[in-house]
Design a protein around this motif. Structure first.
Motif, PDB file in Angstrom:
ATOM      1  N   CYS A  42       0.869  -0.999   0.201  1.00 34.85           N
ATOM      2  CA  CYS A  42       0.073   0.008  -0.068  1.00 34.85           C
ATOM      3  C   CYS A  42       0.739   1.222   0.022  1.00 34.85           C
ATOM      4  O   CYS A  42       0.423   2.330   0.126  1.00 34.85           O
ATOM      5  N   CYS A  43       2.068   0.979  -0.057  1.00 39.36           N
ATOM      6  CA  CYS A  43       3.205   2.360  -0.421  1.00 39.36           C
ATOM      7  C   CYS A  43       3.005   3.002  -1.661  1.00 39.36           C
ATOM      8  O   CYS A  43       3.389   4.061  -1.881  1.00 39.36           O
ATOM      9  N   THR A  44       1.900   2.297  -2.493  1.00 37.11           N
ATOM     10  CA  THR A  44       1.853   3.196  -3.758  1.00 37.11           C
ATOM     11  C   THR A  44       0.584   4.036  -3.401  1.00 37.11           C
ATOM     12  O   THR A  44       0.117   4.783  -4.311  1.00 37.11           O
ATOM     13  N   MET A  97       4.897   3.966  -6.509  1.00 37.95           N
ATOM     14  CA  MET A  97       5.673   3.349  -5.225  1.00 37.95           C
ATOM     15  C   MET A  97       6.079   4.392  -4.514  1.00 37.95           C
ATOM     16  O   MET A  97       6.786   5.402  -5.313  1.00 37.95           O
ATOM     17  N   CYS A  98       6.129   4.690  -3.545  1.00 33.34           N
ATOM     18  CA  CYS A  98       6.652   5.683  -2.329  1.00 33.34           C
ATOM     19  C   CYS A  98       8.170   5.917  -2.687  1.00 33.34           C
ATOM     20  O   CYS A  98       9.087   4.694  -2.736  1.00 33.34           O
ATOM     21  N   PRO A  99       8.900   6.984  -2.867  1.00 31.98           N
ATOM     22  CA  PRO A  99      10.222   7.288  -3.074  1.00 31.98           C
ATOM     23  C   PRO A  99      11.056   6.657  -1.908  1.00 31.98           C
ATOM     24  O   PRO A  99      12.198   6.360  -2.067  1.00 31.98           O
ATOM     25  N   LEU A 100      10.363   6.413  -0.670  1.00 28.13           N
ATOM     26  CA  LEU A 100      11.349   5.893   0.482  1.00 28.13           C
ATOM     27  C   LEU A 100      11.117   4.251   0.545  1.00 28.13           C
ATOM     28  O   LEU A 100      11.545   3.985   1.611  1.00 28.13           O
ATOM     29  N   ASN A 101      10.377   3.578  -0.357  1.00 28.12           N
ATOM     30  CA  ASN A 101      10.111   2.378  -0.370  1.00 28.12           C
ATOM     31  C   ASN A 101      11.353   1.627  -0.861  1.00 28.12           C
ATOM     32  O   ASN A 101      11.555   1.646  -2.229  1.00 28.12           O
ATOM     33  N   ASP A 102      12.203   0.678  -0.052  1.00 32.39           N
ATOM     34  CA  ASP A 102      13.187  -0.034  -0.756  1.00 32.39           C
ATOM     35  C   ASP A 102      12.832  -1.383  -0.696  1.00 32.39           C
ATOM     36  O   ASP A 102      12.899  -2.226   0.160  1.00 32.39           O
ATOM     37  N   LEU A 105      10.713  -2.275   2.001  1.00 29.18           N
ATOM     38  CA  LEU A 105      11.008  -1.901   3.248  1.00 29.18           C
ATOM     39  C   LEU A 105      10.869  -0.251   3.255  1.00 29.18           C
ATOM     40  O   LEU A 105      11.367   0.540   2.433  1.00 29.18           O
ATOM     41  N   CYS A 106      10.483   0.276   4.430  1.00 27.78           N
ATOM     42  CA  CYS A 106      10.260   1.605   4.647  1.00 27.78           C
ATOM     43  C   CYS A 106      11.700   2.237   4.993  1.00 27.78           C
ATOM     44  O   CYS A 106      12.248   1.877   5.991  1.00 27.78           O
ATOM     45  N   GLY A 107      12.151   3.122   4.373  1.00 25.91           N
ATOM     46  CA  GLY A 107      13.401   3.736   4.374  1.00 25.91           C
ATOM     47  C   GLY A 107      13.589   4.559   5.699  1.00 25.91           C
ATOM     48  O   GLY A 107      14.807   5.025   6.093  1.00 25.91           O
ATOM     49  N   VAL A 108      12.627   4.980   6.237  1.00 24.58           N
ATOM     50  CA  VAL A 108      12.665   5.999   7.456  1.00 24.58           C
ATOM     51  C   VAL A 108      11.609   5.352   8.294  1.00 24.58           C
ATOM     52  O   VAL A 108      10.719   6.208   9.006  1.00 24.58           O
ATOM     53  N   TYR A 109      11.455   3.964   8.764  1.00 27.44           N
ATOM     54  CA  TYR A 109      10.321   3.528   9.345  1.00 27.44           C
ATOM     55  C   TYR A 109       9.965   4.168  10.843  1.00 27.44           C
ATOM     56  O   TYR A 109       8.987   4.273  10.715  1.00 27.44           O
ATOM     57  N   HIS A 111      10.267   6.952  11.430  1.00 29.46           N
ATOM     58  CA  HIS A 111       9.846   8.490  11.187  1.00 29.46           C
ATOM     59  C   HIS A 111       8.702   8.626  10.234  1.00 29.46           C
ATOM     60  O   HIS A 111       8.332   9.470   9.821  1.00 29.46           O
ATOM     61  N   ARG A 112       8.047   7.386   9.861  1.00 29.02           N
ATOM     62  CA  ARG A 112       7.178   7.493   8.693  1.00 29.02           C
ATOM     63  C   ARG A 112       5.908   8.131   9.344  1.00 29.02           C
ATOM     64  O   ARG A 112       5.792   8.427  10.600  1.00 29.02           O
ATOM     65  N   LEU A 113       5.017   8.475   8.606  1.00 31.56           N
ATOM     66  CA  LEU A 113       3.904   9.719   8.854  1.00 31.56           C
ATOM     67  C   LEU A 113       2.703   8.894   9.168  1.00 31.56           C
ATOM     68  O   LEU A 113       2.586   7.647   9.612  1.00 31.56           O
ATOM     69  N   ILE A 115      -0.517   8.632   8.444  1.00 34.78           N
ATOM     70  CA  ILE A 115      -1.292   7.921   7.483  1.00 34.78           C
ATOM     71  C   ILE A 115      -0.626   6.633   7.234  1.00 34.78           C
ATOM     72  O   ILE A 115      -1.167   5.414   6.990  1.00 34.78           O
ATOM     73  N   CYS A 116       0.904   6.335   7.343  1.00 36.44           N
ATOM     74  CA  CYS A 116       1.469   5.216   6.833  1.00 36.44           C
ATOM     75  C   CYS A 116       1.199   4.062   8.070  1.00 36.44           C
ATOM     76  O   CYS A 116       1.233   2.972   7.844  1.00 36.44           O
ATOM     77  N   ARG A 117       0.968   4.638   9.280  1.00 33.66           N
ATOM     78  CA  ARG A 117       0.557   3.758  10.506  1.00 33.66           C
ATOM     79  C   ARG A 117      -0.607   3.419  10.573  1.00 33.66           C
ATOM     80  O   ARG A 117      -1.047   2.419  11.400  1.00 33.66           O
ATOM     81  N   THR A 184       2.364  15.927  -0.630  1.00 34.39           N
ATOM     82  CA  THR A 184       2.579  14.556  -0.623  1.00 34.39           C
ATOM     83  C   THR A 184       4.112  14.352   0.076  1.00 34.39           C
ATOM     84  O   THR A 184       4.809  15.383   0.375  1.00 34.39           O
ATOM     85  N   LEU A 185       4.245  13.101   0.485  1.00 38.67           N
ATOM     86  CA  LEU A 185       5.569  12.974   1.236  1.00 38.67           C
ATOM     87  C   LEU A 185       6.694  13.160   0.196  1.00 38.67           C
ATOM     88  O   LEU A 185       7.646  13.822   0.576  1.00 38.67           O
ATOM     89  N   ALA A 186       6.500  12.827  -0.988  1.00 37.58           N
ATOM     90  CA  ALA A 186       7.553  13.138  -1.901  1.00 37.58           C
ATOM     91  C   ALA A 186       7.761  14.753  -2.165  1.00 37.58           C
ATOM     92  O   ALA A 186       8.853  15.181  -2.274  1.00 37.58           O
TER      93      ALA A 186
HETATM   94  S1  SF4 Z   1       7.311   6.599   4.232  1.00 34.58           S
HETATM   95 FE1  SF4 Z   1       4.972   5.416   4.278  1.00 34.58          FE
HETATM   96  S2  SF4 Z   1       4.456   4.901   2.132  1.00 34.58           S
HETATM   97 FE2  SF4 Z   1       6.781   5.622   2.452  1.00 34.58          FE
HETATM   98  S3  SF4 Z   1       7.594   3.487   2.498  1.00 34.58           S
HETATM   99 FE3  SF4 Z   1       7.581   4.322   4.340  1.00 34.58          FE
HETATM  100  S4  SF4 Z   1       5.566   3.496   5.436  1.00 34.58           S
HETATM  101 FE4  SF4 Z   1       5.598   3.193   3.034  1.00 34.58          FE
END
Ligand code: SF4
Ligand code: SF4
Length: 198
Positions: A42-44, A97-102, A105-109, A111-113, A115-117, A184-186
């Motif tokens: 769902c990170c898209t 796909m979210c630019p932080l998704n590798d 896996l979330c690159g800022v787990y 610190h994610r926002l 809504i992501c949670r 947006t996060l981007a």
């Molecule tokens: S910031 Fe949110 S949407 Fe982006 S990779 Fe992390 S959990 Fe997914």
């Protein structure tokens, strides 16, 4: 709320995010929802975010990364913003796909926002104007709950109120003059950390 130091705001936001994670974990366990092996990451999903405090904290996380990793995320965010704009100009809701998704896996787990949670489970939010919003959860949650009686629902309202309190604590009187956040996060990444002196 009185203006707080940035350190105090971040400490409280970290604790609030932990509580969100625990409410989410309890609720998803009751539903039987697990992200493991999910065929649709769902990170898209295309979302806007609305607080300076989350934007600032996101950047605190990005600034802790090695510079080349951070630059890679910034580059991906620029691509995201450009592609999302092109899709919207063609009348489509972006699904990128979210630019932080590798690789899932979330690159800022940490610190994610918010809504992501909260996205996966059924949740509600009462807005300050009294309007009640309902979110059905992700496609997997909707499938699992469609024949369930007494579906567990997370009321996001008290969590959101706390987040607003921390926004006020971070901004103080500037909350009245700074422009509203609707990004947006981007976009938050491309724009860099917010300027709170406006
Ligand atoms: S910031 Fe949110 S949407 Fe982006 S990779 Fe992390 S959990 Fe997914
Ligand atoms: S929240 Fe739902 S859609 Fe997102 S990864 Fe988990 S199971 Fe999949």
């Amino acid at each position: 709320m009185k203006k707080m130091t940035r350190q105090a705001v971040f400490r409280k936001l970290g604790a609030l995010y932990e509580r969100m994670a625990s409410v989410y974990a309890d609720t998803s366990a009751k539903i039987g929802l697990s992200c493991e092996g999910c065929e649709e990451n769902c990170c898209t999903s295309y979302f806007q975010h609305h607080t300076y405090v989350e934007w600032t904290y996101l950047w605190q996380g990005l600034n802790q990364l090695p510079e080349d990793k951070r630059n890679e995320y910034i580059q991906r965010s620029e691509d995201y913003v450009r592609n999302a704009k092109a899709m919207m100009e063609n009348g489509m809701r972006p699904k990128i796909m979210c630019p932080l998704n590798d690789d899932g896996l979330c690159g800022v787990y940490k610190h994610r926002l918010m809504i992501c949670r909260m996205h996966g489970v059924v949740n509600t939010l009462r807005q300050p104007n009294g309007r009640q919003l309902s979110f059905p959860g992700c496609f997997k949650c909707q499938d699992l709950t469609k024949e369930m009686e007494n579906v567990p629902v997370v009321d996001r309202t008290p969590l959101y109120k706390e987040l607003v309190g921390l926004e006020m604590g971070l901004l103080g009187n500037k909350i009245r003059t700074l422009p509203k956040v609707d990004l947006t996060l981007a976009e938050m990444i491309v724009m860099g950390p917010p300027n709170l002196n406006g």
